[in-house]
Design a protein around this motif. Sequence first.
Motif, PDB file in Angstrom:
ATOM      1  N   VAL A 189      16.067  37.576   8.989  1.00 51.50           N
ATOM      2  CA  VAL A 189      15.904  36.728  10.167  1.00 51.50           C
ATOM      3  C   VAL A 189      14.905  37.371  11.120  1.00 51.50           C
ATOM      4  CG1 VAL A 189      17.048  35.720  12.178  1.00 51.50           C
ATOM      5  CG2 VAL A 189      18.213  35.748   9.956  1.00 51.50           C
ATOM      6  N   ALA A 190      13.916  36.579  11.534  1.00 53.08           N
ATOM      7  CA  ALA A 190      12.982  36.988  12.580  1.00 53.08           C
ATOM      8  C   ALA A 190      13.506  36.433  13.900  1.00 53.08           C
ATOM      9  CB  ALA A 190      11.577  36.475  12.275  1.00 53.08           C
ATOM     10  N   GLN A 191      14.103  37.307  14.702  1.00 55.85           N
ATOM     11  CA  GLN A 191      14.664  36.861  15.979  1.00 55.85           C
ATOM     12  C   GLN A 191      13.524  36.409  16.903  1.00 55.85           C
ATOM     13  OE1 GLN A 191      18.072  39.220  17.496  1.00 55.85           O
ATOM     14  NE2 GLN A 191      17.487  40.699  15.916  1.00 55.85           N
ATOM     15  N   ARG A 192      13.781  35.339  17.626  1.00 59.61           N
ATOM     16  CA  ARG A 192      12.694  34.652  18.333  1.00 59.61           C
ATOM     17  C   ARG A 192      12.559  35.111  19.773  1.00 59.61           C
ATOM     18  NH1 ARG A 192      10.919  28.474  17.579  1.00 59.61           N
ATOM     19  NH2 ARG A 192       9.556  28.230  19.361  1.00 59.61           N
ATOM     20  N   TRP A 193      11.363  35.553  20.120  1.00 60.54           N
ATOM     21  CA  TRP A 193      11.043  35.921  21.493  1.00 60.54           C
ATOM     22  C   TRP A 193      11.131  34.691  22.387  1.00 60.54           C
ATOM     23  CZ3 TRP A 193      10.299  40.158  24.381  1.00 60.54           C
ATOM     24  CH2 TRP A 193       9.699  40.009  25.630  1.00 60.54           C
ATOM     25  N   GLN A 230      15.028  41.562  26.699  1.00 57.83           N
ATOM     26  CA  GLN A 230      15.622  40.880  25.551  1.00 57.83           C
ATOM     27  C   GLN A 230      15.459  41.687  24.269  1.00 57.83           C
ATOM     28  OE1 GLN A 230      13.464  37.115  24.266  1.00 57.83           O
ATOM     29  NE2 GLN A 230      12.154  37.682  25.999  1.00 57.83           N
ATOM     30  N   LEU A 231      14.500  42.614  24.244  1.00 55.60           N
ATOM     31  CA  LEU A 231      14.318  43.432  23.050  1.00 55.60           C
ATOM     32  C   LEU A 231      15.557  44.274  22.747  1.00 55.60           C
ATOM     33  CD1 LEU A 231      10.614  44.571  23.524  1.00 55.60           C
ATOM     34  CD2 LEU A 231      11.495  43.013  21.776  1.00 55.60           C
ATOM     35  N   ASP A 232      16.211  44.765  23.797  1.00 56.42           N
ATOM     36  CA  ASP A 232      17.434  45.550  23.567  1.00 56.42           C
ATOM     37  C   ASP A 232      18.533  44.679  22.974  1.00 56.42           C
ATOM     38  OD1 ASP A 232      16.317  47.908  24.532  1.00 56.42           O
ATOM     39  OD2 ASP A 232      16.855  47.433  26.607  1.00 56.42           O
ATOM     40  N   ALA A 233      18.619  43.419  23.417  1.00 54.83           N
ATOM     41  CA  ALA A 233      19.613  42.497  22.848  1.00 54.83           C
ATOM     42  C   ALA A 233      19.283  42.199  21.392  1.00 54.83           C
ATOM     43  CB  ALA A 233      19.654  41.207  23.663  1.00 54.83           C
ATOM     44  N   PHE A 234      17.991  42.033  21.086  1.00 54.81           N
ATOM     45  CA  PHE A 234      17.585  41.813  19.692  1.00 54.81           C
ATOM     46  C   PHE A 234      17.968  43.009  18.820  1.00 54.81           C
ATOM     47  CE2 PHE A 234      13.840  39.029  21.285  1.00 54.81           C
ATOM     48  CZ  PHE A 234      14.667  37.928  21.345  1.00 54.81           C
ATOM     49  N   ALA A 235      17.780  44.220  19.352  1.00 53.96           N
ATOM     50  CA  ALA A 235      18.111  45.420  18.580  1.00 53.96           C
ATOM     51  C   ALA A 235      19.603  45.498  18.312  1.00 53.96           C
ATOM     52  CB  ALA A 235      17.620  46.664  19.310  1.00 53.96           C
ATOM     53  N   ALA A 236      20.407  45.118  19.314  1.00 49.13           N
ATOM     54  CA  ALA A 236      21.858  45.140  19.120  1.00 49.13           C
ATOM     55  C   ALA A 236      22.282  44.119  18.078  1.00 49.13           C
ATOM     56  CB  ALA A 236      22.556  44.869  20.447  1.00 49.13           C
ATOM     57  N   LEU A 257      22.076  40.005   4.248  1.00 49.89           N
ATOM     58  CA  LEU A 257      21.477  39.586   5.519  1.00 49.89           C
ATOM     59  C   LEU A 257      20.867  40.766   6.266  1.00 49.89           C
ATOM     60  CD1 LEU A 257      21.044  37.341   7.677  1.00 49.89           C
ATOM     61  CD2 LEU A 257      23.306  37.963   8.588  1.00 49.89           C
ATOM     62  N   ARG A 258      19.687  40.536   6.833  1.00 51.91           N
ATOM     63  CA  ARG A 258      19.047  41.474   7.744  1.00 51.91           C
ATOM     64  C   ARG A 258      18.439  40.671   8.895  1.00 51.91           C
ATOM     65  NH1 ARG A 258      21.517  43.858   4.627  1.00 51.91           N
ATOM     66  NH2 ARG A 258      21.001  45.671   3.343  1.00 51.91           N
ATOM     67  N   ALA A 259      18.233  41.341  10.033  1.00 50.68           N
ATOM     68  CA  ALA A 259      17.635  40.660  11.187  1.00 50.68           C
ATOM     69  C   ALA A 259      16.688  41.611  11.907  1.00 50.68           C
ATOM     70  CB  ALA A 259      18.720  40.158  12.136  1.00 50.68           C
ATOM     71  N   ASP A 260      15.802  42.237  11.147  1.00 51.51           N
ATOM     72  CA  ASP A 260      14.941  43.288  11.695  1.00 51.51           C
ATOM     73  C   ASP A 260      13.495  42.846  11.893  1.00 51.51           C
ATOM     74  OD1 ASP A 260      14.335  43.088   9.024  1.00 51.51           O
ATOM     75  OD2 ASP A 260      14.537  45.228   8.584  1.00 51.51           O
ATOM     76  N   ARG A 261      13.291  41.534  12.019  1.00 43.03           N
ATOM     77  CA  ARG A 261      11.978  40.990  12.355  1.00 43.03           C
ATOM     78  C   ARG A 261      12.022  40.349  13.731  1.00 43.03           C
ATOM     79  NH1 ARG A 261      11.845  43.775   7.750  1.00 43.03           N
ATOM     80  NH2 ARG A 261       9.931  43.416   6.555  1.00 43.03           N
ATOM     81  N   LEU A 262      10.879  40.309  14.395  1.00 40.49           N
ATOM     82  CA  LEU A 262      10.753  39.649  15.690  1.00 40.49           C
ATOM     83  C   LEU A 262       9.682  38.578  15.581  1.00 40.49           C
ATOM     84  CD1 LEU A 262      11.385  39.499  18.774  1.00 40.49           C
ATOM     85  CD2 LEU A 262       9.439  41.046  19.099  1.00 40.49           C
ATOM     86  N   LYS A 263      10.039  37.353  15.937  1.00 37.22           N
ATOM     87  CA  LYS A 263       9.106  36.215  15.870  1.00 37.22           C
ATOM     88  C   LYS A 263       8.524  35.954  17.263  1.00 37.22           C
ATOM     89  CE  LYS A 263       7.493  31.944  14.866  1.00 37.22           C
ATOM     90  NZ  LYS A 263       8.455  30.884  14.527  1.00 37.22           N
TER      91      LYS A 263
END
Length: 549
Positions: free
Chosen positions: A255-259, A267-273, A283-289
């Motif tokens: 998953v690329a979490q969406r900026w 919000q980057l800290d929330a994405f990291a958590a 499942l992984r969520a280590d991308r940023l969109k």
Amino acid sequence: MTALRPADLVLRGGAVHTVDPARPRAQAVAVRGGRIVAVGTDADVGEHMGPRTRVVELRGRTLLPGFQDAHVHAVTAGLDRLRCDLRGGADDAETYLARVGEYAAAHPERRWIVGGGWAMGAFPGGTPDRGLLDAVVPDRPVCLDNRDGHGVWVNSRALELAGIDRHTPDPVDGRIERDADGQPQGTLHEGATALIERHIPQPTAEEWLASARLGQAELHRLGITAWQETSGYETDLGAYRTLAERGELTARVVVAQRWQRDAGLEQLDAFAARRDRSRIGRLRADRLKILLDGVLENFTGAMLEPYLDANGSPTTNRGLLFLEPVLLREVVRRADGLGFHVHVHAIGDRAVREALDAFEAASASNPARDRRHTIAHIQVIHPADLARFAALGVVANGQPYWAVSERQMDVLTIPFLGPERTGWQYPFGSLLRAGARLAFGSDWAVSTPNPLEEIEVAVRRVSPDDRHAAAFLPHERITLRAAVEAFTLGAAYVNGLDEETGTITAGKLADLAVLDRDLFAPGTLPDDARVLLTLVEGAPVFEDPALEG
């Protein structure tokens, strides 16, 4: 001599295209414990057979690594199927309106009629009018996303409930189409869509979960075993997390979490958590969109030089950048420092250049590491930037199905770019010649999720629906092998899955796809083929009865 442990599965007698340069072709594969244990001839693999080994007779048909999608919206595509879905029929106003009317009549309980899938090329200027919808649904609000997700078509009731009138200003990141008297016309672009969408009832958790199941089943049916989910909202990630926790996530999903443009760097800290608590099963969520610009058809794709007007003269409009360059560089630098791999949506040549500049700055600022940054869509790339992809190690992430001559291209794009920039579109061949790493994705539900359709366009630059048409920029065609690699190993690389998947190699996970013919046989067109079997770790996640027929 120690006897070999029998394989769980043997696939033999086929045209095995491994995408492994050490052994590009083989005849058979053996699988045990979810991994490939042998690749070779039928005789080589026969040593691994035992009384309980399942044997699939390929009979000359192609066996490939499972396809992977480098850019897809599988959950929202599934959600579209639960709503008023305008895809899958004729792309004209009459057909769309008939479907909307039928859906509204069948769902009197819906307070809003919500759905989408209309093509901009079906309407003059790509902007349908509210009056068309008023004629079929006058009493309830209607909001329909266009096919590329960068605009909505609404009726008068929706505008009324949202409080949008001639006095409503355009947001800085979007545009409200207006009639000659300034009244909202019925189409809203980019950030202006939020003025409507904030009033629409949100799907329930169960609806999100059902959507994720639908998306997964459809992608498995097409031979896809892994993908990068680029909607990236917490709702999408939550649905995948639930599937993973329940053991229902059979695909590998990154998953690329969406900026969010309306939030800050915090919000980057929330994405990291979220990333850290989302490593569950496959499942992984280590991308940023990052959505950096819009699209060319509504003049919001960010361009280095202005768009042309209908008469071919330059305007003052260069499109929109949703993050200014200084902020973009800081976001990318910090995300890179937190270990994220950044996935940027960039359509116009300015957006592509700004993304490359941001990646270059992050690499110079942060310690060296294995980076899998990527720029998706890459519709227009200035020739001076082609070599930068390889130099910076940035993956060129293409959606080849769009690289054809059709109404949206011929009427809504080319006249406003002019001849020179038209020739810079979807330069897959030029990127490969410049040494770039190429990955392919579908952008489903924007276009077809079928890799075989996408591959045919990459190879021929002609729509499978109009095979006798002239090729669009034929010098940018790529070989069948290169297109298959982009949908297997290339996508696996950008998804961070290439050590375990992406090629048919002993020791890797047995994520595989069987087609109904030899894809590489002379005269075969990719879209004529279909998938008969999709395996994840050697277990079927899709199987067509014709496999054994």
